[in-house]
Design an enzyme around this catalytic site. Structure first.
Site, short mmCIF file in Angstrom:
data_model
loop_
_atom_site.label_atom_id
_atom_site.label_comp_id
_atom_site.label_asym_id
_atom_site.label_seq_id
_atom_site.Cartn_x
_atom_site.Cartn_y
_atom_site.Cartn_z
N TRP A 56 -8.04 -6.55 4.63
CA TRP A 56 -6.70 -6.99 5.07
C TRP A 56 -6.82 -8.06 6.13
CZ3 TRP A 56 -3.51 -5.50 1.60
CH2 TRP A 56 -3.59 -4.24 1.02
N ARG A 96 -13.89 2.53 6.21
CA ARG A 96 -13.09 1.49 5.56
C ARG A 96 -12.05 0.96 6.55
NH1 ARG A 96 -10.14 4.48 1.50
NH2 ARG A 96 -9.68 2.58 0.36
N TYR A 97 -11.73 -0.31 6.43
CA TYR A 97 -10.75 -0.94 7.33
C TYR A 97 -9.38 -0.80 6.68
CZ TYR A 97 -15.29 -3.03 8.38
OH TYR A 97 -16.63 -3.22 8.63
N THR A 98 -8.83 0.42 6.74
CA THR A 98 -7.63 0.70 5.95
C THR A 98 -6.33 0.62 6.75
OG1 THR A 98 -7.94 3.05 6.41
CG2 THR A 98 -8.81 2.23 4.32
N VAL A 99 -5.25 0.43 6.00
CA VAL A 99 -3.89 0.68 6.49
C VAL A 99 -3.42 1.95 5.78
CG1 VAL A 99 -3.26 -1.71 6.93
CG2 VAL A 99 -2.92 -0.79 4.64
N CYS A 154 0.84 -1.21 0.00
CA CYS A 154 0.00 0.00 0.00
C CYS A 154 0.88 1.25 0.00
CB CYS A 154 -0.90 -0.01 1.24
SG CYS A 154 -1.71 1.58 1.53
N SER A 200 -2.47 8.67 6.48
CA SER A 200 -1.02 8.66 6.28
C SER A 200 -0.40 10.05 6.21
CB SER A 200 -0.67 7.89 5.01
OG SER A 200 -1.24 8.53 3.88
N1 LIG Z 1 -6.39 8.24 3.19
C1 LIG Z 1 -5.83 7.01 3.59
C2 LIG Z 1 -6.00 5.97 2.51
C3 LIG Z 1 -5.55 4.62 2.93
C4 LIG Z 1 -6.03 3.52 1.97
O1 LIG Z 1 -6.87 3.77 1.09
N2 LIG Z 1 -5.49 2.28 2.13
C5 LIG Z 1 -5.92 1.17 1.32
C6 LIG Z 1 -4.76 0.33 0.84
S1 LIG Z 1 -3.73 1.09 -0.35
C7 LIG Z 1 -6.75 0.21 2.16
O2 LIG Z 1 -6.39 -0.07 3.28
N3 LIG Z 1 -7.82 -0.33 1.59
C8 LIG Z 1 -8.58 -1.36 2.24
C9 LIG Z 1 -10.03 -1.32 1.93
O3 LIG Z 1 -10.48 -0.34 1.31
O4 LIG Z 1 -10.72 -2.26 2.34
C10 LIG Z 1 -4.37 7.27 3.91
O5 LIG Z 1 -3.70 7.98 3.15
O6 LIG Z 1 -3.91 6.80 4.94
#
Ligand SMILES: N[C@@H](CCC(=O)N[C@@H](CS)C(=O)NCC(=O)O)C(=O)O
Length: 330
Positions: free
Chosen positions: A80, A115-118, A47, A134
């Site tokens: 994830w 969203r469950y993001t990293v 990512c 981030s």
């Molecule tokens: N605005 C966030 C965006 C983070 C993001 O979109 N991460 C994606 C991976 S590249 C993610 O975790 N997606 C998982 C999902 O949408 O389920 C940041 O910059 O931290």
């Protein structure tokens, strides 16, 4: 159900705002003060948003201060997850029994609908999220832990003013905005477009910005000022992925970085990647082990996000790492 990207009728999408936005702060009485061992950073190495935070953590010598927890490099059905493979532990080391990031997010708020993001920075002491944006995490990492790290890594010791100096802030913010709109997020606007019109509308500005940056970098070794800044760190993950993944799996087909039309940008990339400017291997160490996963990671995400279907995954062949980034010294 996680809300995901929000698609519009014309095939374009909006990326929803990030949910957790608290700050680590050195100010007395801060809710989240800088403390060694208190925080954990959840990342996926493919990512690009997580990659920024990995670079900053390494660059600032925070490896023993902020724990790194890696999920499986490819997204699963439920987002994830922990797999016990490719550098990921079999379950969340902080929450035994959790095998997905979704479980972690819901453990804090069972009604969470984001969203469950990293990347995600987690406070181990109070067992809750601090921040999952981030662009904010890299600012905190750059400045707020300086009291805990060796003097030469502190912002006050940097001859060129540091990573985000007050006098360059406006210029850094302006470049970041263009880079975000047309490159960092621009590659997704192209690769995740659900209509020909939306694809074509976004691919032009993307390559225009690459051209502008290349011209700019013919005059200066870094994007802003005389040293490495936040602007370089935010651009790097996108350029490092470009030939391997965006050109191959995300339909950014008009050109490559290594092909010769962006010589200054290519040189800038190789200098950072090969640690020619002595940035403590922060760029190489957070990129090289994962370069081979980039094409598959994006092919997989595109399959899930654009087609929304469990069709077979075809991983495009990307050229060898050495061809992508020929070694450049000093
Ligand atoms: N605005 C966030 C965006 C983070 C993001 O979109 N991460 C994606 C991976 S590249 C993610 O975790 N997606 C998982 C999902 O949408 O389920 C940041 O910059 O931290």
């Amino acid at each position: 159900m996680s809300k995901g990207l929000i698609y519009h009728k014309d095939g374009s999408f909006t990326r929803p705002d990030t949910d957790y936005r608290s700050f680590i702060s050195r100010e007395p009485g801060a809710e989240f003060p800088p403390e060694a061992g208190r925080y954990a950073l959840y990342i996926s190495p493919g990512c690009p948003w997580a990659h920024r935070t990995m670079i900053m953590r390494k660059l600032k010598g925070l490896e023993d201060i902020i724990e790194l927890i890696q999920v499986h490099p490819y997204l699963g059905q439920d987002g994830w997850y922990f797999s016990g493979e490719m550098g990921s532990p079999p379950e969340d080391p902080l929450h035994p029994g959790f095998t997905t990031l979704k479980q972690l997010y819901l453990s804090n708020d069972p009604n969470f609908s984001g969203r469950y993001t990293v990347p995600l920075l987690w406070d181990k002491k109070t067992d809750r999220p601090v921040n999952n944006e981030s662009s904010e995490l890299i600012v905190m990492f750059a400045t707020e832990f300086d009291g805990l790290i060796p003097e030469h890594l502190r912002e006050s010791s940097k001859p060129d003013g540091g990573l985000y100096p007050a006098n360059l802030k406006a210029e850094i913010d302006a470049i970041n905005k263009t880079v975000y709109d047309t490159l960092n997020n621009g590659v997704y606007k192209v690769g995740f477009a659900r209509s020909q019109e939306s694809y074509e509308e976004n691919i032009g500005p993307l390559f225009e910005t690459l051209r502008e940056l290349d011209t700019w970098l013919s005059k200066t070794p870094y994007l802003v000022g005389n040293g490495l800044t936040l602007a370089d760190i935010r651009l790097y993950p996108t350029i490092a992925r470009f030939d391997a993944a965006y050109n191959t799996a995300m339909l950014c087909t008009l050109d490559t970085i290594r092909g010769g039309n962006y010589p200054n940008l290519h040189r800038w990339l190789r200098r950072l990647f090969w640690n020619a400017d002595k940035h403590g291997n922060a760029f190489y160490d957070t990129t090289a082990p994962w370069l081979h996963y980039y094409p598959g990671g994006y092919a997989d995400s595109r399959r899930r996000i654009v087609f929304n279907a469990d069709i077979p995954l075809i991983i495009p062949k990307a050229p060898d790492v050495e061809i992508l980034i020929p070694k450049l010294e000093g």
